[in-house]
Design a protein around this motif. Structure first.
Motif, mmCIF file in Angstrom:
data_model
loop_
_atom_site.group_PDB
_atom_site.id
_atom_site.type_symbol
_atom_site.label_atom_id
_atom_site.label_comp_id
_atom_site.label_asym_id
_atom_site.label_seq_id
_atom_site.Cartn_x
_atom_site.Cartn_y
_atom_site.Cartn_z
ATOM 1 N N VAL A 125 -11.447 -10.121 1.261
ATOM 2 C CA VAL A 125 -11.585 -8.785 0.693
ATOM 3 C C VAL A 125 -10.349 -8.495 -0.149
ATOM 4 O O VAL A 125 -9.241 -8.403 0.382
ATOM 5 C CB VAL A 125 -11.731 -7.718 1.801
ATOM 6 C CG1 VAL A 125 -11.880 -6.330 1.189
ATOM 7 C CG2 VAL A 125 -12.918 -8.049 2.709
ATOM 8 N N GLU A 126 -10.524 -8.373 -1.457
ATOM 9 C CA GLU A 126 -9.397 -8.044 -2.330
ATOM 10 C C GLU A 126 -9.302 -6.529 -2.493
ATOM 11 O O GLU A 126 -10.257 -5.876 -2.917
ATOM 12 C CB GLU A 126 -9.561 -8.681 -3.712
ATOM 13 C CG GLU A 126 -8.397 -8.374 -4.636
ATOM 14 C CD GLU A 126 -8.653 -8.772 -6.072
ATOM 15 O OE1 GLU A 126 -8.026 -8.166 -6.966
ATOM 16 O OE2 GLU A 126 -9.482 -9.678 -6.313
ATOM 17 N N SER A 127 -8.160 -5.966 -2.141
ATOM 18 C CA SER A 127 -7.946 -4.524 -2.247
ATOM 19 C C SER A 127 -6.473 -4.253 -2.490
ATOM 20 O O SER A 127 -5.624 -5.120 -2.292
ATOM 21 C CB SER A 127 -8.373 -3.802 -0.962
ATOM 22 O OG SER A 127 -9.735 -3.981 -0.683
ATOM 23 N N LEU A 128 -6.176 -3.029 -2.900
ATOM 24 C CA LEU A 128 -4.783 -2.608 -2.980
ATOM 25 C C LEU A 128 -4.190 -2.585 -1.571
ATOM 26 O O LEU A 128 -4.918 -2.489 -0.574
ATOM 27 C CB LEU A 128 -4.688 -1.225 -3.618
ATOM 28 C CG LEU A 128 -5.154 -1.130 -5.072
ATOM 29 C CD1 LEU A 128 -5.138 0.325 -5.526
ATOM 30 C CD2 LEU A 128 -4.299 -1.977 -5.985
ATOM 31 N N SER A 129 -2.880 -2.665 -1.487
ATOM 32 C CA SER A 129 -2.214 -2.772 -0.185
ATOM 33 C C SER A 129 -2.617 -1.644 0.764
ATOM 34 O O SER A 129 -2.869 -1.873 1.950
ATOM 35 C CB SER A 129 -0.697 -2.777 -0.367
ATOM 36 O OG SER A 129 -0.255 -4.033 -0.840
ATOM 37 N N GLY A 130 -2.672 -0.422 0.248
ATOM 38 C CA GLY A 130 -3.034 0.710 1.103
ATOM 39 C C GLY A 130 -4.424 0.584 1.671
ATOM 40 O O GLY A 130 -4.678 0.934 2.833
ATOM 41 N N THR A 131 -5.351 0.065 0.874
ATOM 42 C CA THR A 131 -6.721 -0.123 1.345
ATOM 43 C C THR A 131 -6.790 -1.249 2.366
ATOM 44 O O THR A 131 -7.524 -1.154 3.362
ATOM 45 C CB THR A 131 -7.655 -0.433 0.163
ATOM 46 O OG1 THR A 131 -7.568 0.628 -0.789
ATOM 47 C CG2 THR A 131 -9.095 -0.563 0.626
ATOM 48 N N ASN A 132 -6.037 -2.332 2.139
ATOM 49 C CA ASN A 132 -5.992 -3.409 3.128
ATOM 50 C C ASN A 132 -5.508 -2.895 4.479
ATOM 51 O O ASN A 132 -6.012 -3.285 5.533
ATOM 52 C CB ASN A 132 -5.066 -4.529 2.644
ATOM 53 C CG ASN A 132 -5.716 -5.410 1.592
ATOM 54 O OD1 ASN A 132 -6.918 -5.597 1.596
ATOM 55 N ND2 ASN A 132 -4.921 -5.939 0.690
ATOM 56 N N PHE A 133 -4.522 -2.014 4.441
ATOM 57 C CA PHE A 133 -3.973 -1.422 5.661
ATOM 58 C C PHE A 133 -5.057 -0.625 6.386
ATOM 59 O O PHE A 133 -5.260 -0.772 7.595
ATOM 60 C CB PHE A 133 -2.789 -0.522 5.288
ATOM 61 C CG PHE A 133 -1.913 -0.128 6.446
ATOM 62 C CD1 PHE A 133 -0.864 -0.934 6.841
ATOM 63 C CD2 PHE A 133 -2.129 1.053 7.125
ATOM 64 C CE1 PHE A 133 -0.047 -0.571 7.903
ATOM 65 C CE2 PHE A 133 -1.323 1.420 8.190
ATOM 66 C CZ PHE A 133 -0.278 0.608 8.578
ATOM 67 N N SER A 134 -5.795 0.193 5.630
ATOM 68 C CA SER A 134 -6.871 1.001 6.220
ATOM 69 C C SER A 134 -8.004 0.129 6.733
ATOM 70 O O SER A 134 -8.585 0.400 7.793
ATOM 71 C CB SER A 134 -7.408 1.998 5.180
ATOM 72 O OG SER A 134 -6.392 2.878 4.742
ATOM 73 N N ASN A 135 -8.348 -0.915 5.979
ATOM 74 C CA ASN A 135 -9.421 -1.816 6.403
ATOM 75 C C ASN A 135 -9.087 -2.502 7.715
ATOM 76 O O ASN A 135 -9.963 -2.731 8.555
ATOM 77 C CB ASN A 135 -9.681 -2.872 5.329
ATOM 78 C CG ASN A 135 -10.400 -2.313 4.119
ATOM 79 O OD1 ASN A 135 -10.975 -1.225 4.171
ATOM 80 N ND2 ASN A 135 -10.372 -3.048 3.024
ATOM 81 N N ALA A 144 -4.675 -8.923 7.548
ATOM 82 C CA ALA A 144 -4.467 -8.317 6.233
ATOM 83 C C ALA A 144 -3.036 -8.531 5.768
ATOM 84 O O ALA A 144 -2.105 -8.652 6.573
ATOM 85 C CB ALA A 144 -4.780 -6.821 6.268
ATOM 86 N N PHE A 145 -2.888 -8.591 4.447
ATOM 87 C CA PHE A 145 -1.575 -8.665 3.815
ATOM 88 C C PHE A 145 -1.374 -7.386 3.012
ATOM 89 O O PHE A 145 -2.301 -6.895 2.359
ATOM 90 C CB PHE A 145 -1.492 -9.878 2.885
ATOM 91 C CG PHE A 145 -1.380 -11.189 3.610
ATOM 92 C CD1 PHE A 145 -0.155 -11.841 3.730
ATOM 93 C CD2 PHE A 145 -2.493 -11.772 4.187
ATOM 94 C CE1 PHE A 145 -0.056 -13.040 4.403
ATOM 95 C CE2 PHE A 145 -2.404 -12.984 4.859
ATOM 96 C CZ PHE A 145 -1.183 -13.617 4.972
ATOM 97 N N PHE A 146 -0.145 -6.857 3.052
ATOM 98 C CA PHE A 146 0.147 -5.625 2.313
ATOM 99 C C PHE A 146 1.639 -5.572 2.024
ATOM 100 O O PHE A 146 2.456 -6.179 2.718
ATOM 101 C CB PHE A 146 -0.299 -4.377 3.080
ATOM 102 C CG PHE A 146 -0.389 -4.560 4.570
ATOM 103 C CD1 PHE A 146 0.737 -4.788 5.350
ATOM 104 C CD2 PHE A 146 -1.622 -4.522 5.207
ATOM 105 C CE1 PHE A 146 0.648 -4.960 6.716
ATOM 106 C CE2 PHE A 146 -1.720 -4.697 6.585
ATOM 107 C CZ PHE A 146 -0.583 -4.909 7.333
#
Length: 310
Positions: A125-135, A144-146
């Motif tokens: 799942v490619e997302s911005l860091s904040g979205t990765n954190f929420s996911n 997740a990486f952020f």
């Protein structure tokens, strides 16, 4: 309440429709409806509001779904862990990657998993860091990486690498020189930034500096593609590591200059939920990801400083 009820309930919640939920679970609609009624009676709360065009979850229904996701994922992980006592690693695994990491290691990651771990079903799942954190908090991904995350006791986080953040843009905006520019000089340029909050924090974890930039930035975007399009069109510059626009820098479309007084950097972290026990599959994926990242850093394709594995 049992796991079958939770699976049926999760299907109803996700589809908002009894017929579609029944089809997914391969049972009769009457059985799905019966289980839902029993669950509401057992818990003493209404979980859905029935409407002509579907079902709307109540506050209690939303809360139960959050618990159901965690429980079902934990059960799935336990089942996978027992199956993985055999020699071959297998199972489902979801990873959240920010754009920079996706650009750098996604291809070798996919190739390695397909060739060396044929029984692993990998979701990226490619997302911005904040979205990765929420996911990750929502259990939508297993790992997740952020960049520069906020502290949260629910997540176990390990620093992976630190990279320099530079001023990047067309030469007619950032200057046709490799000399550093000061942060004060940077604030006089048209800087394109990711949207305020946890998204911009991923660039630089210094609130006071970000506030200065955000106050003068002509555009705030919640899109990596939008930022890069704006840079290549000459609408402005941004602050980013070289890996963010590596191809554009190599092609000479964009130019990067260091920032000083102060210098800027960001730290990449890897995280997983503390309450979820580690599995053989997770340990394998963590080791693979760290190896792939280290390979890129040592080759020089990713200009960064690695943290030692703890």
């Amino acid at each position: 309440m049992d796991t079958r009820q939770l699976r049926y309930y999760a299907a109803i919640f996700e589809h908002r429709n009894l017929s579609r939920a029944a089809s997914e679970c391969n049972v009769a609609q009457s059985a799905i409806s019966h289980h839902l009624s029993n669950l509401e009676t057992e818990l003493g709360v209404q979980l859905f509001i029935r409407k002509p065009r579907g079902m709307e979850p109540t506050a209690a229904g939303i809360k139960l779904y959050e618990h159901a996701k965690l429980i079902l994922r934990a059960i799935g992980a336990a089942e996978q862990d027992m199956k993985q006592l055999s020699d071959e690693v297998s199972g489902d695994f979801a990873i959240g990657l920010p754009y920079s990491v996706m650009q750098t290691i996604a291809l070798p990651l996919m190739k390695t998993v397909m060739e060396d771990f044929p029984k692993v079903r990998l979701s990226i799942v490619e997302s911005l860091s904040g979205t990765n954190f929420s996911n990750l908090l929502a259990s939508d991904v297993d790992l997740a990486f952020f960049y520069n995350p906020q502290k949260d006791d629910r997540i176990s986080m390990v620093p992976i690498l630190e990279e320099q953040v530079l001023c990047v843009g067309k030469r007619d905006i950032v200057g046709d020189t490799d000399e550093p520019l000061t942060f004060d000089q940077l604030t006089t340029l048209p800087v394109l930034l990711l949207r305020q909050g946890v998204y911009s924090r991923a660039l630089v974890d210094r609130p006071a500096l970000l506030t200065k930039l955000e106050a003068k930035a002509p555009l705030h975007l919640n899109s990596v593609a939008g930022i890069i399009t704006g840079l290549t069109a000459g609408l402005g510059c941004t602050i980013a590591p070289k890996v963010f626009v590596g191809q554009q820098l190599r092609d000479g479309i964009l130019h990067a200059r260091p920032v000083i007084k102060p210098s800027l950097s960001r730290t990449l972290y890897m995280g997983h939920l503390r309450e979820r026990p580690s599995t053989r599959l997770q340990e394998t994926m963590v080791g693979l990801l760290r190896t792939l990242i280290a390979n890129e850093v040592r080759k020089g394709t990713w200009e960064a400083t690695l943290f030692e594995a703890g």
